[in-house]
Design a protein around this motif. Structure first.
Motif, short mmCIF file in Angstrom:
data_model
loop_
_atom_site.label_atom_id
_atom_site.label_comp_id
_atom_site.label_asym_id
_atom_site.label_seq_id
_atom_site.Cartn_x
_atom_site.Cartn_y
_atom_site.Cartn_z
N ASP A 107 0.82 -1.22 0.00
CA ASP A 107 0.00 0.00 0.00
C ASP A 107 0.85 1.27 0.00
OD1 ASP A 107 0.99 0.05 2.55
OD2 ASP A 107 -0.95 -0.03 3.56
N ARG A 122 -2.95 2.38 -3.46
CA ARG A 122 -4.13 1.78 -2.82
C ARG A 122 -5.33 1.79 -3.76
NH1 ARG A 122 -4.18 3.97 3.48
NH2 ARG A 122 -2.74 2.42 4.29
N SER A 123 -5.06 1.99 -5.02
CA SER A 123 -6.12 2.01 -6.04
C SER A 123 -5.93 0.82 -6.97
CB SER A 123 -6.07 3.31 -6.84
OG SER A 123 -6.84 3.20 -8.01
N ILE A 124 -6.99 0.04 -7.14
CA ILE A 124 -6.92 -1.14 -8.03
C ILE A 124 -6.57 -0.73 -9.44
CG2 ILE A 124 -8.26 -3.02 -9.03
CD1 ILE A 124 -9.91 -3.09 -6.47
N HIS A 149 -2.91 -8.95 -6.66
CA HIS A 149 -4.17 -8.25 -6.96
C HIS A 149 -5.17 -8.38 -5.81
CE1 HIS A 149 -2.60 -8.29 -11.12
NE2 HIS A 149 -3.35 -7.20 -11.24
N ILE A 150 -5.19 -9.51 -5.13
CA ILE A 150 -6.09 -9.67 -3.98
C ILE A 150 -5.70 -8.70 -2.88
CG2 ILE A 150 -6.73 -11.25 -2.10
CD1 ILE A 150 -6.55 -13.54 -4.17
N CYS A 151 -4.42 -8.55 -2.64
CA CYS A 151 -3.95 -7.64 -1.58
C CYS A 151 -4.27 -6.19 -1.91
CB CYS A 151 -2.46 -7.81 -1.35
SG CYS A 151 -2.08 -9.32 -0.43
N ILE A 152 -4.16 -5.82 -3.19
CA ILE A 152 -4.45 -4.44 -3.55
C ILE A 152 -5.94 -4.14 -3.38
CG2 ILE A 152 -4.93 -4.67 -6.02
CD1 ILE A 152 -2.74 -2.00 -4.36
N VAL A 153 -6.80 -5.16 -3.55
CA VAL A 153 -8.23 -4.98 -3.29
C VAL A 153 -8.45 -4.61 -1.82
CG1 VAL A 153 -10.45 -6.17 -3.11
CG2 VAL A 153 -9.05 -6.45 -5.16
N PHE A 154 -7.77 -5.33 -0.93
CA PHE A 154 -7.92 -5.04 0.50
C PHE A 154 -7.26 -3.71 0.87
CE2 PHE A 154 -8.89 -9.56 0.61
CZ PHE A 154 -9.95 -9.58 1.49
N GLN A 190 -7.27 -1.05 -1.06
CA GLN A 190 -8.26 -0.04 -1.43
C GLN A 190 -9.41 -0.01 -0.44
OE1 GLN A 190 -9.34 0.27 -5.54
NE2 GLN A 190 -11.36 1.11 -5.09
N LEU A 191 -9.84 -1.19 0.03
CA LEU A 191 -10.90 -1.26 1.04
C LEU A 191 -10.48 -0.53 2.31
CD1 LEU A 191 -13.58 -2.35 2.15
CD2 LEU A 191 -12.37 -4.44 2.79
#
Length: 504
Positions: free
Chosen positions: A75, A79-81, A117-122, A124-125
């Motif tokens: 991050d 932090r943006s997908i 990609h999964i980690c970047i989703v979290f 951004q969350l």
């Protein structure tokens, strides 16, 4: 010679956050003594990639100088997908590896890329969750009347205070500046002065801006719309309620002493934004503009009238009274090149409703309401007092505001009882009907008491009802508004149906 790019970012320096220097120390360890170039962005958020050192690093990647990018944590770089996906596409294009020193991602394998990609989703969350917490904290503080920073309005200075055991600041009237604002409000409420006229008056009389700025129409318009100056009473409460504003404080807090803060979640793209969708909060400081004077000016600003005596044809004396029967928000006036020229539309059309369901031409509605008002006038031998929110009424005594406060509470209780009728059994329905009858009787008594407090007047001259009927076509714009304010509380229109709610 290719080198490793070590990237570090820190948005806000806190005790519990890892510093840029510590991040770089982790990255250097992963480089294992190879040649490195360091890129650091201090004070920049990870919500996007508009950061000077990050952009310099991307330029070096495109120039073919970088073989691997190393960060302390995922991050730190994004932090943006969407931004991260675009960045990884560039990395692949220029054969640049990516390494997170604490998360150990290997972008050379499909599993590594998927996990990334999964980690970047979290990530951004987490960013959106932080934004929500900050927003909630902002509105929680604003509702308590705490000072939220920003430019101190002209006419006030800051003074220290304590609210709910929290040390904060509040506004205090600055007599030298507030005297100028009172003059501006008085001139604009007169109806014969435009904003440009007032600017010229101030310059002609050498009334200078005490903070070194120049007077202009935009500055005056901002002052005239700002509720931070008003002595907020029930008329101010009703005005903002009619404009679709969410009012945080209860009705009985509007005693005519404190001023208000008006908060809006999102900035409006309109040149003169509507107050609809905003939240009104009573401020801890005292206002110095009487509500009648403030409302007279606010009405002129709301309808963009240059003069109350010679109003432009795109305005209507019905503005402020006409509401959408679907969503309850005020109708605004639009112009067209057709024969009718003007028509009303819902201010929230396309948001909470799809409009009123029919075209409401201003000329047609004004003619109809003129007939209704004249018919109403002919039934009266003596005209009741105009409510205080008209342009020509003087400040009412505190007892008048108390009556209006009681009326608002009665209306609120009646609405609550009516909402329960659908699920009421026979016993409860009987109780509701009896209670509404008692409340309505009390309401009529309060109305009579309110109307008996001051004589009706139009620009300082009394006019009997029978004369108003005969002279209706010759009445000025503001005089028609005054008569409308006496009889009509609200006009609701939807799907070809028109409903008029009278004060009595």
């Amino acid at each position: 010679m290719l080198y490793n790019a070590l990237y570090a970012r820190q948005s806000v320096e806190k005790k519990d956050s890892i510093s840029v220097e510590s991040q770089l120390a982790y990255c250097r360890y992963e480089a294992h003594g190879e040649t490195c170039m360091e890129y650091t962005d201090k004070g920049f958020s990870g919500k996007d990639t508009h950061r000077p050192e990050f952009e310099r690093m991307m330029q070096d990647i495109r120039a073919g100088k970088v073989k691997r990018v190393i960060v302390y944590k995922l991050d730190r770089i994004s932090r943006s997908i969407l931004d991260f996906a675009n960045m990884m596409e560039i990395f692949q294009q220029y054969h640049v590896e990516f390494l997170s020193s604490t998360e150990k991602f290997d972008t050379s394998t499909p599993i590594g890329r998927a996990m990334l990609h999964i980690c970047i989703v979290f990530a951004q969350l987490e960013r959106e969750t932080i934004q929500k917490r900050v927003t909630d904290a902002y509105y929680a503080r604003s509702r308590k009347g705490l000072y939220m920073g920003g430019r101190v309005p002209y006419g006030y200075r800051l003074t220290r205070t304590v609210i709910d055991n929290i040390h904060t600041a509040m506004y205090e009237e600055l007599p030298e500046e507030s005297g100028q604002i009172k003059l501006i409000y008085t001139l604009y409420a007169d109806g014969s002065h435009s904003l440009g006229d007032i600017v010229r008056y101030l310059h002609a009389h050498q009334i200078t801006h005490l903070r070194g700025s120049c007077w202009n129409t935009a500055r005056l318009s901002e002052m005239l719309r700002n509720p931070v100056y008003v002595q907020a009473d029930m008329d101010v409460y009703r005005f903002f309620q009619s404009q679709g504003v969410s009012i945080y404080n209860p009705v009985n807090d509007f005693t005519g002493t404190q001023a208000c803060y008006l908060y809006k979640e999102k900035a409006s793209p309109e040149k003169t934004p509507s107050p609809a969708g905003s939240e009104l909060v009573l401020a801890p400081h005292k206002g110095f503009i009487p509500s009648g004077l403030w409302l007279a000016c606010r009405k002129r600003c709301l309808t963009n009238r240059q003069s109350a005596k010679t109003c432009k044809p795109q305005n209507s004396w019905l503005l402020g009274k006409v509401k959408c029967g679907r969503c309850g928000y005020a109708l605004t006036l639009r112009k067209s090149n057709t024969r009718q020229g003007r028509y009303f539309v819902c201010s929230q059309s396309g948001k909470c409703c799809q409009g009123t369901g029919c075209t409401i031409y201003a000329n047609v509605l004004e003619s109809y309401m003129s007939e209704v008002i004249c018919r109403r006038l002919s039934e009266w031998k003596e005209l009741p007092a105009a409510p205080k929110n008209t342009c020509f009424s003087a400040a009412a005594p505190s007892s008048g505001n108390t009556i209006k406060m009681q009326l608002a509470l009665i209306d609120k209780e009646i609405d609550m009882l009516l909402s329960r009728l659908a699920e009421a059994d026979k016993v409860l329905m009987t109780y509701i009907n009896n209670r509404i009858s008692v409340l309505d009787a009390h309401r009529q008594t309060l109305l009579k008491e309110s109307y008996s407090q001051s004589p009706a007047a139009f620009a300082g001259r009394a006019i009997p009802p029978e004369s108003l009927v005969l002279q209706w076509q010759n009445l000025s714009f503001s005089e028609r508004q005054t008569v409308l304010d006496i009889f009509v509380k609200v006009i609701r229109i939807a799907d070809g149906r028109l409903e008029i709610e009278y004060y009595f």
